[in-house]
Design a protein around this motif. Structure first.
Motif, PDB file in Angstrom:
ATOM      1  N   ASP A 255      34.012  42.935  60.695  1.00  0.00           N
ATOM      2  CA  ASP A 255      33.686  43.632  59.447  1.00  0.00           C
ATOM      3  C   ASP A 255      34.942  43.930  58.632  1.00  0.00           C
ATOM      4  N   TYR A 256      34.871  43.554  57.359  1.00  0.00           N
ATOM      5  CA  TYR A 256      35.884  43.811  56.325  1.00  0.00           C
ATOM      6  C   TYR A 256      37.144  42.963  56.477  1.00  0.00           C
ATOM      7  N   GLU A 257      37.251  42.219  57.559  1.00  0.00           N
ATOM      8  CA  GLU A 257      38.439  41.384  57.765  1.00  0.00           C
ATOM      9  C   GLU A 257      38.538  40.296  56.706  1.00  0.00           C
ATOM     10  N   LEU A 258      37.409  39.693  56.358  1.00  0.00           N
ATOM     11  CA  LEU A 258      37.407  38.623  55.362  1.00  0.00           C
ATOM     12  C   LEU A 258      37.744  39.154  53.976  1.00  0.00           C
ATOM     13  N   THR A 259      37.184  40.305  53.621  1.00  0.00           N
ATOM     14  CA  THR A 259      37.494  40.905  52.322  1.00  0.00           C
ATOM     15  C   THR A 259      38.982  41.204  52.220  1.00  0.00           C
ATOM     16  N   GLU A 260      39.561  41.738  53.291  1.00  0.00           N
ATOM     17  CA  GLU A 260      40.989  42.038  53.284  1.00  0.00           C
ATOM     18  C   GLU A 260      41.810  40.759  53.163  1.00  0.00           C
ATOM     19  N   LEU A 261      41.357  39.671  53.789  1.00  0.00           N
ATOM     20  CA  LEU A 261      42.048  38.384  53.661  1.00  0.00           C
ATOM     21  C   LEU A 261      42.048  37.918  52.208  1.00  0.00           C
ATOM     22  N   CYS A 262      40.908  38.046  51.541  1.00  0.00           N
ATOM     23  CA  CYS A 262      40.830  37.658  50.122  1.00  0.00           C
ATOM     24  C   CYS A 262      41.779  38.495  49.271  1.00  0.00           C
ATOM     25  N   MET A 263      41.839  39.782  49.553  1.00  0.00           N
ATOM     26  CA  MET A 263      42.735  40.648  48.794  1.00  0.00           C
ATOM     27  C   MET A 263      44.195  40.297  49.063  1.00  0.00           C
ATOM     28  N   ARG A 264      44.505  39.860  50.257  1.00  0.00           N
ATOM     29  CA  ARG A 264      45.874  39.417  50.559  1.00  0.00           C
ATOM     30  C   ARG A 264      46.209  38.151  49.770  1.00  0.00           C
ATOM     31  N   ARG A 265      45.226  37.246  49.680  1.00  0.00           N
ATOM     32  CA  ARG A 265      45.444  36.031  48.887  1.00  0.00           C
ATOM     33  C   ARG A 265      45.694  36.391  47.418  1.00  0.00           C
ATOM     34  N   LEU A 266      44.891  37.311  46.914  1.00  0.00           N
ATOM     35  CA  LEU A 266      45.050  37.745  45.527  1.00  0.00           C
ATOM     36  C   LEU A 266      46.398  38.431  45.334  1.00  0.00           C
ATOM     37  N   GLU A 267      46.790  39.260  46.285  1.00  0.00           N
ATOM     38  CA  GLU A 267      48.076  39.953  46.205  1.00  0.00           C
ATOM     39  C   GLU A 267      49.229  38.960  46.129  1.00  0.00           C
ATOM     40  N   ALA A 268      49.134  37.869  46.898  1.00  0.00           N
ATOM     41  CA  ALA A 268      50.178  36.847  46.866  1.00  0.00           C
ATOM     42  C   ALA A 268      50.250  36.181  45.492  1.00  0.00           C
ATOM     43  N   GLU A 269      49.073  35.920  44.901  1.00  0.00           N
ATOM     44  CA  GLU A 269      49.037  35.362  43.547  1.00  0.00           C
ATOM     45  C   GLU A 269      49.729  36.285  42.554  1.00  0.00           C
ATOM     46  N   ILE A 270      49.401  37.566  42.647  1.00  0.00           N
ATOM     47  CA  ILE A 270      49.946  38.549  41.707  1.00  0.00           C
ATOM     48  C   ILE A 270      51.454  38.663  41.862  1.00  0.00           C
ATOM     49  N   ASN A 271      51.937  38.676  43.095  1.00  0.00           N
ATOM     50  CA  ASN A 271      53.372  38.784  43.314  1.00  0.00           C
ATOM     51  C   ASN A 271      54.114  37.560  42.772  1.00  0.00           C
ATOM     52  N   GLU A 272      53.455  36.406  42.821  1.00  0.00           N
ATOM     53  CA  GLU A 272      54.097  35.177  42.350  1.00  0.00           C
ATOM     54  C   GLU A 272      54.117  35.102  40.824  1.00  0.00           C
ATOM     55  N   VAL A 273      52.971  35.366  40.186  1.00  0.00           N
ATOM     56  CA  VAL A 273      52.874  35.320  38.715  1.00  0.00           C
ATOM     57  C   VAL A 273      52.121  36.577  38.283  1.00  0.00           C
ATOM     58  N   PRO A 274      52.810  37.703  38.167  1.00  0.00           N
ATOM     59  CA  PRO A 274      52.117  38.987  37.990  1.00  0.00           C
ATOM     60  C   PRO A 274      51.435  39.186  36.644  1.00  0.00           C
ATOM     61  N   HIS A 275      51.884  38.544  35.586  1.00  0.00           N
ATOM     62  CA  HIS A 275      51.325  38.862  34.271  1.00  0.00           C
ATOM     63  C   HIS A 275      49.913  38.331  34.068  1.00  0.00           C
ATOM     64  N   LEU A 276      49.403  37.499  34.995  1.00  0.00           N
ATOM     65  CA  LEU A 276      48.053  36.951  34.843  1.00  0.00           C
ATOM     66  C   LEU A 276      46.963  37.847  35.426  1.00  0.00           C
ATOM     67  N   TRP A 277      47.354  38.991  35.985  1.00  0.00           N
ATOM     68  CA  TRP A 277      46.351  39.930  36.517  1.00  0.00           C
ATOM     69  C   TRP A 277      46.020  40.976  35.463  1.00  0.00           C
ATOM     70  N   LEU A 278      44.852  41.616  35.605  1.00  0.00           N
ATOM     71  CA  LEU A 278      44.375  42.586  34.623  1.00  0.00           C
ATOM     72  C   LEU A 278      44.984  43.966  34.901  1.00  0.00           C
ATOM     73  N   TRP A 279      46.168  44.225  34.349  1.00  0.00           N
ATOM     74  CA  TRP A 279      46.878  45.467  34.628  1.00  0.00           C
ATOM     75  C   TRP A 279      46.296  46.669  33.883  1.00  0.00           C
ATOM     76  N   THR A 280      45.434  46.455  32.905  1.00  0.00           N
ATOM     77  CA  THR A 280      44.794  47.580  32.216  1.00  0.00           C
ATOM     78  C   THR A 280      43.667  48.183  33.039  1.00  0.00           C
ATOM     79  N   HIS A 281      43.302  47.510  34.133  1.00  0.00           N
ATOM     80  CA  HIS A 281      42.216  47.971  34.984  1.00  0.00           C
ATOM     81  C   HIS A 281      42.630  49.233  35.741  1.00  0.00           C
ATOM     82  N   ARG A 282      41.802  50.260  35.731  1.00  0.00           N
ATOM     83  CA  ARG A 282      42.092  51.490  36.466  1.00  0.00           C
ATOM     84  C   ARG A 282      41.687  51.297  37.938  1.00  0.00           C
TER      85      ARG A 282
END
Length: 290
Positions: A255-282
């Motif tokens: 449980d929740y391991e897969l969701t956390e894996l997806c968030m890690r993938r997204l985190e890696a994307e953001i760290n590589e090219v950060p301006h493409l993420w929605l930073w206005t999101h609260r």
């Protein structure tokens, strides 16, 4: 008499018929207005960047901030263009890799869930039906304004993708299964869940973060495969979408391991090219009770 919502819709459709090169000139002007004059959510963006990148200098964060707002304005005009863009131009401007593998997966089982974040132009990803032979769906949140809800509904379904209200997601997905319609369904996983819907927390971008687990919980009920959508933007107006399989059966994960894996993938994307993420999101409006 034309009401304000109908007038706004007419203006959006008129602007949508402009060529993208002209819309990008408008985006350049929009950036000056949004960033320097209106200062749209500048405080939120700066706080998010400061907490997410504590090891980067103030100058580096300011550069990310400005690049984000430029992209944000591009995202706005690209989304408007989606109202009228032709299939041929859409295929030219977005490339999808891995769709054949995903379609082969759907030849064997009922669902592939596509996990993505507010990264790149997620609205353009509604066109993924152009590359798949199977039924395509995506979850969406209905808008309060009826006119704009209709506009976005029509825009997101122009190329064959079914819009599934998040309030009716499980019922519709079970219906597709009972009808024997193999489908891939898109879920945006970096949403901020409501307090009574928080099931798990993790450290994401150096911050204690509640995570949206709805896709995983539904996927385990129906035995869905899971793919992460990795997005790149080689240059202005062009995207590449890479479908990366995580598992052929989401029930293989705890449980929740897969969701956390997806968030890690997204985190890696953001760290590589950060301006493409929605930073206005609260994203961090909820705090964990320790």
């Amino acid at each position: 008499m034309i009401n304000s919502a109908s007038l706004a819709e007419s203006i959006l459709r008129l602007f949508s018929r402009l060529p993208l090169w002209m819309l990008y000139r408008i985006s350049d002007l929009l950036f000056l207005l949004v960033y320097f004059v209106v200062r749209y959510r500048r405080k939120v963006v700066r706080e998010n960047l400061s907490r997410s990148f504590p090891d980067r200098s103030k100058q580096e964060r300011r550069l990310i901030e400005q690049r984000f707002y430029r992209f944000f304005c591009d995202y706005a005009v690209e989304t408007i263009k989606l109202l009228t863009i032709s299939e041929a131009e859409m295929r030219r401007r977005m490339k999808v890799f891995g769709c054949e593998e995903m379609d082969a997966e759907l030849d064997r089982q009922p669902f592939c869930f596509l996990m993505l974040g507010h990264y790149g132009n997620w609205e353009w990803l509604s066109t993924i039906a152009l590359w798949s032979k199977h039924n395509c769906g995506q979850l969406y949140t209905p808008l309060h304004n009826a006119t704009f809800d209709r506009v976005f509904y029509d825009m997101r379904s122009r190329f064959g993708t079914e819009n599934i209200s998040k309030y009716n997601a499980l019922r519709r997905i079970l219906s597709l299964k009972s009808e024997g319609i193999p489908s891939h369904i898109g879920f945006i996983t970096d949403q901020s869940p409501r307090p009574n819907s928080i099931h798990d927390w993790m450290t994401f971008l150096h911050q204690d973060t509640p995570i949206f687990t709805g896709a995983e919980r539904i996927g385990k009920k129906v035995g869905a495969a899971a793919y992460f959508i990795r997005v790149t933007r080689p240059r202005r107006g062009y995207y590449e979408c890479h479908l990366e399989r995580l598992t052929s059966d989401m029930r293989e994960f705890a449980d929740y391991e897969l969701t956390e894996l997806c968030m890690r993938r997204l985190e890696a994307e953001i760290n590589e090219v950060p301006h493409l993420w929605l930073w206005t999101h609260r994203r961090w409006k909820h705090q964990r009770n320790h």
